[in-house]
Design an enzyme around this catalytic site. Sequence first.
Site, short mmCIF file in Angstrom:
data_model
loop_
_atom_site.label_atom_id
_atom_site.label_comp_id
_atom_site.label_asym_id
_atom_site.label_seq_id
_atom_site.Cartn_x
_atom_site.Cartn_y
_atom_site.Cartn_z
N SER A 143 -43.98 -23.34 -22.41
CA SER A 143 -44.50 -24.65 -22.01
C SER A 143 -44.51 -25.53 -23.26
O SER A 143 -44.48 -25.01 -24.39
CB SER A 143 -45.92 -24.47 -21.50
OG SER A 143 -46.59 -25.72 -21.42
N TYR A 156 -55.05 -22.32 -21.45
CA TYR A 156 -53.60 -22.40 -21.19
C TYR A 156 -52.83 -22.51 -22.51
O TYR A 156 -51.83 -21.80 -22.72
CB TYR A 156 -53.31 -23.62 -20.31
CG TYR A 156 -51.90 -23.70 -19.80
CD1 TYR A 156 -51.42 -22.82 -18.83
CD2 TYR A 156 -51.01 -24.66 -20.30
CE1 TYR A 156 -50.12 -22.90 -18.36
CE2 TYR A 156 -49.72 -24.75 -19.83
CZ TYR A 156 -49.27 -23.87 -18.86
OH TYR A 156 -47.98 -23.95 -18.39
N1 LIG Z 1 -45.61 -27.13 -13.68
C1 LIG Z 1 -45.68 -27.44 -14.95
O1 LIG Z 1 -46.03 -28.58 -15.31
C2 LIG Z 1 -45.30 -26.44 -16.00
C3 LIG Z 1 -45.01 -26.90 -17.30
C4 LIG Z 1 -44.69 -25.97 -18.28
C5 LIG Z 1 -44.64 -24.63 -17.99
N2 LIG Z 1 -44.92 -24.22 -16.73
C6 LIG Z 1 -44.87 -22.77 -16.47
O2 LIG Z 1 -43.94 -22.51 -15.45
C7 LIG Z 1 -44.25 -21.26 -14.85
C8 LIG Z 1 -44.12 -21.40 -13.34
O3 LIG Z 1 -45.10 -22.30 -12.87
P1 LIG Z 1 -44.82 -23.42 -11.76
O4 LIG Z 1 -45.23 -24.72 -12.35
O5 LIG Z 1 -43.48 -23.25 -11.19
O6 LIG Z 1 -46.00 -23.06 -10.72
P2 LIG Z 1 -45.96 -22.48 -9.21
O7 LIG Z 1 -47.37 -22.22 -8.86
O8 LIG Z 1 -45.15 -23.38 -8.34
O9 LIG Z 1 -45.19 -21.09 -9.38
C9 LIG Z 1 -45.81 -19.97 -9.96
C10 LIG Z 1 -45.53 -18.76 -9.10
O10 LIG Z 1 -46.16 -17.63 -9.74
C11 LIG Z 1 -46.84 -16.88 -8.73
N3 LIG Z 1 -47.96 -16.17 -9.34
C12 LIG Z 1 -49.06 -16.71 -9.94
N4 LIG Z 1 -49.87 -15.73 -10.36
C13 LIG Z 1 -49.29 -14.56 -10.01
C14 LIG Z 1 -49.66 -13.21 -10.16
N5 LIG Z 1 -50.81 -12.84 -10.74
N6 LIG Z 1 -48.81 -12.26 -9.71
C15 LIG Z 1 -47.66 -12.59 -9.09
N7 LIG Z 1 -47.26 -13.87 -8.90
C16 LIG Z 1 -48.07 -14.84 -9.37
C17 LIG Z 1 -47.30 -17.89 -7.69
O11 LIG Z 1 -47.55 -17.29 -6.44
C18 LIG Z 1 -46.11 -18.87 -7.68
O12 LIG Z 1 -45.14 -18.48 -6.74
C19 LIG Z 1 -45.63 -20.87 -15.35
O13 LIG Z 1 -45.50 -19.90 -16.37
C20 LIG Z 1 -46.15 -22.16 -15.95
O14 LIG Z 1 -47.10 -21.94 -16.96
C21 LIG Z 1 -45.24 -25.08 -15.72
#
Ligand SMILES: NC(=O)c1ccc[n+]([C@@H]2O[C@H](COP(=O)([O-])OP(=O)(O)OC[C@H]3O[C@@H](n4cnc5c(N)ncnc54)[C@H](O)[C@@H]3O)[C@@H](O)[C@H]2O)c1
Length: 261
Positions: A143, A156
């Site tokens: 991130s 975070y």
């Molecule tokens: N959305 C943002 O702004 C952003 C920015 C930078 C990094 N990220 C990172 O991207 C990654 C994906 O996040 P996203 O934004 O796509 O969110 P999202 O919630 O759409 O996807 C995350 C997925 O992980 C699954 N998940 C969560 N906890 C879990 C667990 N304990 N066991 C199994 N599955 C689990 C959820 O069910 C979901 O399908 C994360 O690591 C997040 O930190 C997101």
Amino acid sequence: MAELSGKSVYITGGASGIGRAVVEEFVKEGAFVTVLDRSAEGLKELEQQFGEKVRTITGDVTIYEDHQRAVETAVEAFGKLDVLISNAGVFDAFAKFVNVTPEAMSEAYDILFSINVKGSFFAAKAAVEELKRTRGNIIFTLSGASFYPDGGGVWYTASKHAQLGLLRQLAFELAPDVRVNAVAPGGTLTALSVIAPLRPFVNIVDNETKAKSIKTRNPLKIVMASEDHVGAYLLLASDKARAITGEVISSDGGLVVRGLS
Ligand SMILES: NC(=O)c1ccc[n+]([C@@H]2O[C@H](COP(=O)([O-])OP(=O)(O)OC[C@H]3O[C@@H](n4cnc5c(N)ncnc54)[C@H](O)[C@@H]3O)[C@@H](O)[C@H]2O)c1
């Protein structure tokens, strides 16, 4: 020829958001993908959409045996494992350290670090022997919060810094057999969930407000969607990146250009 033709990929958190966009892109590029997620509903949708190209495991990244099941499934179904993407994560919604009670702080720490950090340790541990066999690679989803303040709260931000440490040390230890890299997305419109102990201390914003905030904060002024990041994952997973390890591709609309690094 498709970029990932015949590759076997294991991804966590592939049922939604960035992970789901990666699954779609990788299948399009010829990969077979095994997905571990706690959302049975999201996994069912993937099965309906991609049929034999995917295998799904309903499970939790904080449980080591669930990763073992996923790796076994990938190897049984597709004969090997070439790529691990440790992507599942949760958020603290910028909760302010001084406002949170010690009890909630502690509970939030345990939950968020278990998923974001221990989940990545477990995924890598469960996959490493199979990846050594194929001289494969690992990709972590980091991130902007792996590098800068104000990409989240302390939970975070500290967790995403910890993942960066994991990436660097593993890239060192696993060379020359396994490449280890990461993609660091900036703020992206997804359903990234806020952990329960911190919910009383934060404002959960609607998508319109989130879109405005994302646009204001990155120099390219992009409201990033999950699909915007898939090119970076594709490059790192592919054989075209055979000389790249220990690297992070920032896919964040140019946060570094703000001069905060
Ligand atoms: N959305 C943002 O702004 C952003 C920015 C930078 C990094 N990220 C990172 O991207 C990654 C994906 O996040 P996203 O934004 O796509 O969110 P999202 O919630 O759409 O996807 C995350 C997925 O992980 C699954 N998940 C969560 N906890 C879990 C667990 N304990 N066991 C199994 N599955 C689990 C959820 O069910 C979901 O399908 C994360 O690591 C997040 O930190 C997101």
